[in-house]
Write a protein that holds these residues in place. Structure first.
Motif, PDB file in Angstrom:
ATOM      1  N   SER A 153       0.847  -1.195   0.000  1.00 15.27           N
ATOM      2  CA  SER A 153       0.000   0.000   0.000  1.00 15.27           C
ATOM      3  C   SER A 153       0.879   1.240   0.000  1.00 15.27           C
ATOM      4  CB  SER A 153      -0.915   0.031   1.226  1.00 15.27           C
ATOM      5  OG  SER A 153      -1.808  -1.062   1.233  1.00 15.27           O
ATOM      6  N   THR A 154       0.427   2.268  -0.661  1.00 15.59           N
ATOM      7  CA  THR A 154       1.148   3.542  -0.654  1.00 15.59           C
ATOM      8  C   THR A 154       0.960   4.208   0.699  1.00 15.59           C
ATOM      9  OG1 THR A 154      -0.760   4.781  -1.469  1.00 15.59           O
ATOM     10  CG2 THR A 154       0.725   3.828  -3.117  1.00 15.59           C
ATOM     11  N   PRO A 155       1.845   5.141   1.065  1.00 13.04           N
ATOM     12  CA  PRO A 155       1.662   5.859   2.331  1.00 13.04           C
ATOM     13  C   PRO A 155       0.291   6.528   2.444  1.00 13.04           C
ATOM     14  CG  PRO A 155       3.886   6.212   1.514  1.00 13.04           C
ATOM     15  CD  PRO A 155       3.149   5.455   0.448  1.00 13.04           C
ATOM     16  N   GLU A 156      -0.221   7.066   1.344  1.00 17.38           N
ATOM     17  CA  GLU A 156      -1.522   7.732   1.379  1.00 17.38           C
ATOM     18  C   GLU A 156      -2.638   6.746   1.720  1.00 17.38           C
ATOM     19  OE1 GLU A 156       1.439   9.936  -0.773  1.00 17.38           O
ATOM     20  OE2 GLU A 156       0.650   7.910  -1.170  1.00 17.38           O
ATOM     21  N   ARG A 157      -2.598   5.571   1.116  1.00 19.80           N
ATOM     22  CA  ARG A 157      -3.635   4.571   1.390  1.00 19.80           C
ATOM     23  C   ARG A 157      -3.452   3.961   2.783  1.00 19.80           C
ATOM     24  NH1 ARG A 157      -6.782   2.808  -2.901  1.00 19.80           N
ATOM     25  NH2 ARG A 157      -6.871   0.620  -2.266  1.00 19.80           N
ATOM     26  N   ILE A 158      -2.204   3.839   3.243  1.00 19.72           N
ATOM     27  CA  ILE A 158      -1.968   3.363   4.605  1.00 19.72           C
ATOM     28  C   ILE A 158      -2.611   4.316   5.610  1.00 19.72           C
ATOM     29  CG2 ILE A 158      -0.188   3.059   6.375  1.00 19.72           C
ATOM     30  CD1 ILE A 158       1.617   1.892   4.172  1.00 19.72           C
ATOM     31  N   GLU A 159      -2.362   5.602   5.450  1.00 24.11           N
ATOM     32  CA  GLU A 159      -2.925   6.593   6.373  1.00 24.11           C
ATOM     33  C   GLU A 159      -4.452   6.520   6.401  1.00 24.11           C
ATOM     34  OE1 GLU A 159      -3.487   9.711   9.010  1.00 24.11           O
ATOM     35  OE2 GLU A 159      -1.600   8.711   8.502  1.00 24.11           O
ATOM     36  N   GLU A 160      -5.080   6.478   5.236  1.00 21.24           N
ATOM     37  CA  GLU A 160      -6.532   6.455   5.175  1.00 21.24           C
ATOM     38  C   GLU A 160      -7.085   5.128   5.680  1.00 21.24           C
ATOM     39  OE1 GLU A 160     -10.442   7.476   4.712  1.00 21.24           O
ATOM     40  OE2 GLU A 160      -8.667   8.765   4.702  1.00 21.24           O
ATOM     41  N   GLY A 161      -6.455   4.019   5.313  1.00 17.39           N
ATOM     42  CA  GLY A 161      -6.941   2.715   5.750  1.00 17.39           C
ATOM     43  C   GLY A 161      -6.839   2.522   7.249  1.00 17.39           C
ATOM     44  N   ILE A 162      -5.729   2.944   7.850  1.00 18.90           N
ATOM     45  CA  ILE A 162      -5.571   2.821   9.299  1.00 18.90           C
ATOM     46  C   ILE A 162      -6.562   3.727  10.019  1.00 18.90           C
ATOM     47  CG2 ILE A 162      -3.991   3.277  11.215  1.00 18.90           C
ATOM     48  CD1 ILE A 162      -3.414   0.665   9.731  1.00 18.90           C
TER      49      ILE A 162
END
Length: 405
Positions: free
Chosen positions: A369-378
């Motif tokens: 996952s990209t950092p952007e998707r990690i932030e939103e997913g978490i």
């Protein structure tokens, strides 16, 4: 239809079933154990494939020996020496169709129905599935901050399991790693037993923090250990090329079992991979992966600190692709999963990684996952955790809140 008895007790892979759900591109998935496709060497592999077919097309498209492409086996042997100081001759290396086949072959040659297999707790789901197919009776030893619990390992070895399956470096699912002292002590215990260590090392070169430590095999006589590796995490999982090393007596049995399974791993894929390794700097490629995974791991750890409730504990691995979470006793991670899917985020509840069951743990993959998707997913997952835990998921007084790695 009249199926074999062995199929009655083996379930389909929980993670593979979850991955069907995550095919929706709107879902942010931390579920699969997937390397980042952003770092697959597609162009270099394309050149290698073209060169192999141009230079050695007829041989690459023909049947080949069971043991594998000799230059590729020599490459692995040299790399063991250069990277870990291990003297493993090429003739003791068998190329497998992914390291998962190594598990299958070891089960075939070592296990009768009811034979004991010792696993880490939690343990790799693919190994549980492979050994279950052959009727293994499981026992477990807990993982801790420094690796396997040595007191439990010593106690379980007295029960004389045929195999101790371990992933000492950045374990799947926990991300836990044995330190050097634990590796030496585990090797000492195994030397005094008649149990074979099946050491799986697919993540060993994916360290982005801390000091490298060699495989347990470095501290153990080769007769007591079979060591597996894979190019899936450092080159391409789609090639399905792994390997297993073993002493000659065991290697002979493994080769025989592989002949009965698939004759040999794809000769075309082996030659393409070897040409890639010949013409590219593998260490430079791994360095790029390490940096990317380290950044994604840090991003996930920081996002968890911001968005998860304090009662949800997670590991902070020094390498690999996973981190592990535990929730207060009474909090069901499968209930959290159901809510998370509604918010279009996925992870793996912990239950499939235990042979004796647990419901308050989970695995997160950060490599895909990209950092952007990690932030939103978490952030979304944190909301789900808070909702479930607010409805009575906190631990009763004095209760152990889960695995403490």
């Amino acid at each position: 239809m009249r199926f074999s008895a062995r199929m009655g007790g083996v379930r389909r892979s929980y993670i593979r079933e979850i991955l069907k759900v995550t095919q929706n591109p709107e879902i942010i998935s931390f579920a699969g154990g997937l390397p980042s496709p952003d770092h697959f060497p597609a162009q270099a592999m394309a050149r290698a494939a073209a060169e192999v077919l141009a230079d050695n097309g007829p041989q690459a498209l023909q049947y080949a020996t069971t043991e594998g492409h000799p230059p590729l086996r020599e490459f692995i042997s040299r790399r063991y020496k250069a990277t870990w100081g291990l003297d493993i001759p090429a003739e003791n290396i068998l190329i497998t169709t992914g390291s998962q086949q190594g598990l299958d072959l070891m089960a075939k040659v070592m296990l009768d129905v009811g034979d004991a297999v010792l696993m880490e707790r939690p343990g790799y789901l693919g190994a549980i599935q492979a050994f279950s197919l052959f009727g293994a009776a499981f026992s477990t030893a807990d993982l801790g901050p420094r690796g396997v619990d040595l007191d439990q390992l010593e106690e379980r070895l007295r029960e004389r399991p045929k195999i101790f399956y371990a992933v000492p470096s950045f374990q799947n699912p926990s991300g836990a790693t044995y330190d050097a002292a634990t590796r030496r002590d585990a090797a000492r215990l195994l030397e005094n037993s008649d149990t074979i260590l099946l050491e799986d090392n697919p993540y060993g070169e994916l360290r982005f923090k801390g000091e490298d430590v060699p495989p347990v095999r470095a501290f153990l006589d080769q007769e007591r250990c079979a060591l597996m590796g894979s190019f899936s995490k450092i080159a391409s999982p789609g090639l399905r090329i792994g390997w297993i090393t073993a002493a000659p007596e065991l290697m002979h049995k493994l080769v025989t079992a592989k002949q009965a399974s698939d004759l040999h791993t794809s000769s075309l894929a082996q030659r393409i991979l070897y040409r890639f390794l010949e013409t590219n700097d593998l260490d430079a490629h791994i360095a790029v992966i390490r940096q990317a995974y380290g950044e994604r791991r840090d991003c996930m750890v920081e996002a968890i600190r911001r968005h998860f409730p304090e009662e949800a504990r997670t590991t902070e691995p020094e390498g690999g692709m996973f981190l592990w979470g535990t929730l207060p006793a009474g909090t069901d991670s499968e209930e959290v999963f159901a809510k998370a899917i509604e918010r279009k985020v996925a992870f793996v509840p912990g239950r499939p990684f235990f042979v004796d069951g647990t419901d308050n743990a989970f695995r997160l993959n950060f490599s895909n996952s990209t950092p952007e998707r990690i932030e939103e997913g978490i952030k979304r997952m944190g909301q789900c955790l808070k909702e479930v835990m607010a409805r009575g998921g906190s631990a009763p007084a004095g209760a152990e809140p889960g695995l403490d790695i």
